[in-house]
Enzyme design. Structure first.
Site, PDB file in Angstrom:
ATOM      1  N   THR A  74       0.834  -1.197   0.000  1.00  0.00           N
ATOM      2  CA  THR A  74       0.000   0.000   0.000  1.00  0.00           C
ATOM      3  C   THR A  74       0.872   1.251   0.000  1.00  0.00           C
ATOM      4  O   THR A  74       2.025   1.227   0.432  1.00  0.00           O
ATOM      5  CB  THR A  74      -0.921   0.031   1.224  1.00  0.00           C
ATOM      6  OG1 THR A  74      -0.119   0.074   2.418  1.00  0.00           O
ATOM      7  CG2 THR A  74      -1.837  -1.178   1.256  1.00  0.00           C
ATOM      8  N   GLY A  75       0.304   2.350  -0.503  1.00  0.00           N
ATOM      9  CA  GLY A  75       1.002   3.631  -0.452  1.00  0.00           C
ATOM     10  C   GLY A  75       2.128   3.766  -1.455  1.00  0.00           C
ATOM     11  O   GLY A  75       3.182   4.339  -1.151  1.00  0.00           O
ATOM     12  N   ILE A 119       8.974   5.548  -0.540  1.00  0.00           N
ATOM     13  CA  ILE A 119       9.395   4.312   0.122  1.00  0.00           C
ATOM     14  C   ILE A 119       8.635   3.121  -0.454  1.00  0.00           C
ATOM     15  O   ILE A 119       9.215   2.052  -0.683  1.00  0.00           O
ATOM     16  CB  ILE A 119       9.167   4.412   1.639  1.00  0.00           C
ATOM     17  CG1 ILE A 119      10.016   5.523   2.236  1.00  0.00           C
ATOM     18  CG2 ILE A 119       9.504   3.081   2.315  1.00  0.00           C
ATOM     19  CD1 ILE A 119       9.759   5.766   3.716  1.00  0.00           C
ATOM     20  N   GLY A 120       7.338   3.284  -0.687  1.00  0.00           N
ATOM     21  CA  GLY A 120       6.549   2.181  -1.223  1.00  0.00           C
ATOM     22  C   GLY A 120       7.065   1.691  -2.551  1.00  0.00           C
ATOM     23  O   GLY A 120       7.155   0.478  -2.797  1.00  0.00           O
ATOM     24  N   SER A 133       6.254   5.511  12.607  1.00  0.00           N
ATOM     25  CA  SER A 133       7.021   6.704  12.960  1.00  0.00           C
ATOM     26  C   SER A 133       6.832   6.965  14.437  1.00  0.00           C
ATOM     27  O   SER A 133       5.770   6.681  15.000  1.00  0.00           O
ATOM     28  CB  SER A 133       6.552   7.913  12.151  1.00  0.00           C
ATOM     29  OG  SER A 133       7.186   9.098  12.610  1.00  0.00           O
ATOM     30  N   TYR A 184      -0.416  12.254  13.348  1.00  0.00           N
ATOM     31  CA  TYR A 184       0.385  11.272  12.611  1.00  0.00           C
ATOM     32  C   TYR A 184       1.072  10.316  13.576  1.00  0.00           C
ATOM     33  O   TYR A 184       0.934   9.093  13.472  1.00  0.00           O
ATOM     34  CB  TYR A 184       1.410  12.000  11.753  1.00  0.00           C
ATOM     35  CG  TYR A 184       2.349  11.100  10.992  1.00  0.00           C
ATOM     36  CD1 TYR A 184       1.893  10.291   9.960  1.00  0.00           C
ATOM     37  CD2 TYR A 184       3.706  11.064  11.303  1.00  0.00           C
ATOM     38  CE1 TYR A 184       2.765   9.467   9.252  1.00  0.00           C
ATOM     39  CE2 TYR A 184       4.581  10.254  10.597  1.00  0.00           C
ATOM     40  CZ  TYR A 184       4.108   9.458   9.581  1.00  0.00           C
ATOM     41  OH  TYR A 184       4.977   8.647   8.883  1.00  0.00           O
TER      42      TYR A 184
END
Length: 267
Positions: free
Chosen positions: A26-27, A34-35, A170, A179
């Site tokens: 995903t993403g 990064i994905g 994170s 986040y």
């Protein structure tokens, strides 16, 4: 949710190739993300790849969406012999995870590895975070992670010991409250899977990659991160991808239920 099928199964035709397991990532919205780095690394290691992206998120962010990124990423995967399919997916919608798995299974077959690099990330702190933003962060970063893992666990049918779940997290919360808080929830959801899906022989781990250079950093942040890292450089998507690749390999089977720091020793 909409889908883009123009580049599906770029070299192998319909369905996942018989000797390659299938990873759902995903993403994967930008070629520098990064994905995308994870997708290319796994394709090079013999995986077929299904991936999701959400253009509306990139449009809201300072870097903007990248025209042609989905097609470019798919071509890179095909160069490594991977069959591939891309699905545009709004993970804030609670119905999306099941729909994604339905489409992936229809196009390519069963998923063996679930790698989650999607996120909602909008800077705000304790005093200025809105309820709407807080709820969206938890919907995307925490709830969608749970629902994706739940679908994976319900549908997993590969050989015992081959299943893999990897989430990216994170620990940044100051000035980034929704986040960081929602990523903390993601950690616990993922680590629970290492035990609750033990009967399937599925491993589940979380990676904290630290600040990765994907074009989002202001210059002062770049300088701070370089100074605080013993190797004197920024992290790259490739750094994270190598660890994901190992965790998804047979050799990585014994690492399970772990929150792994992969930040170059950033202080």
């Amino acid at each position: 949710m909409t889908t883009d099928t123009n580049h599906d199964r770029a070299v192998h035709g319909r369905g996942s190739s018989a000797d390659r397991p299938l990873a759902l990532i995903t993403g994967v919205g930008r070629t520098v993300g990064i994905g995308a780095g994870i997708a290319v690394r796994l394709a090079a290691s013999g995986w077929d790849i299904a991936f999701t992206y959400w253009t509306s998120y990139d449009d809201r962010m300072s870097w903007g969406s990248e025209p042609g990124a989905t097609e470019a990423i798919s071509r890179s995967l095909a160069e490594h012999g991977a069959s591939t399919t891309a699905i545009e997916a709004d993970l804030a919608d609670p119905d999306t995870p099941a729909r994604v798995f339905d489409e992936v299974e229809q196009r390519m077959g069963g998923v063996t590895a679930l790698v989650m690099s999607h996120c909602e990330s909008v800077d705000s702190g304790l005093l200025d975070t809105t309820v709407e933003s807080f709820d969206r962060h938890f919907a995307v970063n925490a709830r969608a992670t749970w629902l994706l893992i739940r679908e994976f666990g319900r549908r997993f049918a590969a050989a015992r010991g081959t299943g893999r779940i990897v989430s990216l997290t994170s620990d940044h919360t100051v000035g980034n409250l929704p986040y960081g808080a929602s990523k903390g929830a993601l950690d616990r959801i993922t680590l629970a899977a290492a035990h609750e899906l033990a009967h399937l022989g599925v491993t589940a781990n979380v990676i904290n990659p630290g600040p990765i250079d994907t074009g989002w950093m202001p210059e002062e942040v770049r300088e701070h991160c370089v100074r605080g890292t013993p190797l004197g450089r920024l992290g790259t998507p490739r750094d994270t991808a190598h660890l994901v690749d190992f965790l998804c390999s047979k050799e990585g089977e014994w690492i399970n239920g772990q929150l792994l720091m992969s930040n170059g020793g950033l202080a």
